[in-house]
Design an enzyme around this catalytic site. Structure first.
Site, PDB file in Angstrom:
ATOM      1  N   HIS A  85       0.856  -1.274   0.070  1.00  9.82           N
ATOM      2  CA  HIS A  85      -0.036   0.216  -0.187  1.00  9.82           C
ATOM      3  C   HIS A  85       0.831   1.265   0.022  1.00  9.82           C
ATOM      4  CE1 HIS A  85      -2.771  -2.679   2.239  1.00  9.82           C
ATOM      5  NE2 HIS A  85      -3.439  -2.557   1.106  1.00  9.82           N
ATOM      6  N   LYS A 101     -16.735  -6.863   5.631  1.00  6.34           N
ATOM      7  CA  LYS A 101     -15.496  -7.605   5.836  1.00  6.34           C
ATOM      8  C   LYS A 101     -15.140  -7.830   7.397  1.00  6.34           C
ATOM      9  CE  LYS A 101     -12.463  -7.346   1.948  1.00  6.34           C
ATOM     10  NZ  LYS A 101     -10.964  -6.693   1.424  1.00  6.34           N
ATOM     11  N   ARG A 161      -1.851  -5.963  -8.674  1.00  3.60           N
ATOM     12  CA  ARG A 161      -0.866  -6.868  -8.107  1.00  3.60           C
ATOM     13  C   ARG A 161      -0.850  -8.022  -9.325  1.00  3.60           C
ATOM     14  NH1 ARG A 161      -2.862  -7.849  -2.293  1.00  3.60           N
ATOM     15  NH2 ARG A 161      -4.804  -7.248  -3.446  1.00  3.60           N
ATOM     16  N   SER A 210      -2.385  -7.964   2.783  1.00  5.54           N
ATOM     17  CA  SER A 210      -2.774  -7.862   4.189  1.00  5.54           C
ATOM     18  C   SER A 210      -3.182  -9.140   4.774  1.00  5.54           C
ATOM     19  CB  SER A 210      -4.018  -6.941   4.551  1.00  5.54           C
ATOM     20  OG  SER A 210      -3.771  -5.581   4.108  1.00  5.54           O
TER      21      SER A 210
END
Ligand code: ADP
Length: 161
Positions: free
Chosen positions: A19, A43, A92, A130
């Protein structure tokens, strides 16, 4: 000249070097960047929104052109409210593409004026997420190569409990 304002929305549970890389490179495109955590995402998170904001603030304390906050609004509405012309997202692998394409298409329909700008992940960070960092920390592994020091400390604290 008018300020070029952008937002970087995400869960940041927690913020990683991936990030950070996107933020640092994104800052070449914007005068002001809002790092924003949507409150409305269903989430399961490890850190509360306030903890995540505090960590991001700690990590980015040297940047005076970054604003860190959360929002109850839709991301596009938040963008409009702060006068942003674009949202920043990191890409990514191919696996990110489908989700990001769908998200940016939906956002475009909702608010055509707001662009989504993608920055490709630096190759050495393209594997980093993460969730993998949380997995490492959960089993007592060393996360210091993947996240800033403050985050490593917070992860150790979290999993002590
Ligand atoms: P979200 O739940 O919105 O995907 P994340 O915090 O997981 O929130 O990610 C926010 C943004 O940062 C997304 O665009 C994601 O693809 C990007 N991102 C996450 N990790 C990396 C990384 N290692 N390199 C580049 N971009 C990343």
């Amino acid at each position: 000249m008018e300020k070029r304002i952008g937002i970087y929305p995400g869960t940041f549970d927690p913020i990683t070097n991936g990030h950070l890389d996107i933020i640092q490179r994104g800052l070449k495109l914007f005068d002001v960047l809002y790092v924003v955590i949507p409150n409305n995402i269903q989430k399961q998170s490890l850190f509360t929104v306030d903890e995540r904001i505090a960590l991001i603030k700690e990590v980015l304390k040297e940047y005076d052109n970054v604003v860190i906050t959360s929002t109850d609004k839709l991301t596009v509405d938040f963008a409009e409210e702060v006068g942003a012309f674009a949202m920043l997202r990191g890409l990514r692998m191919v696996s990110d593409f489908e989700y990001e394409l769908q998200l940016s298409a939906i956002n475009k329909v909702m608010k055509n004026e707001i662009e989504t700008i993608f920055i490709m992940s630096s190759h050495e960070l393209s594997f980093l997420s993460s969730s993998s960092v949380k997995e490492i920390a959960k089993f007592g592994g060393d996360t210091s190569k993947f996240v800033p020091t403050a985050v490593t400390k917070a992860l150790v604290e979290k999993f002590k409990k």
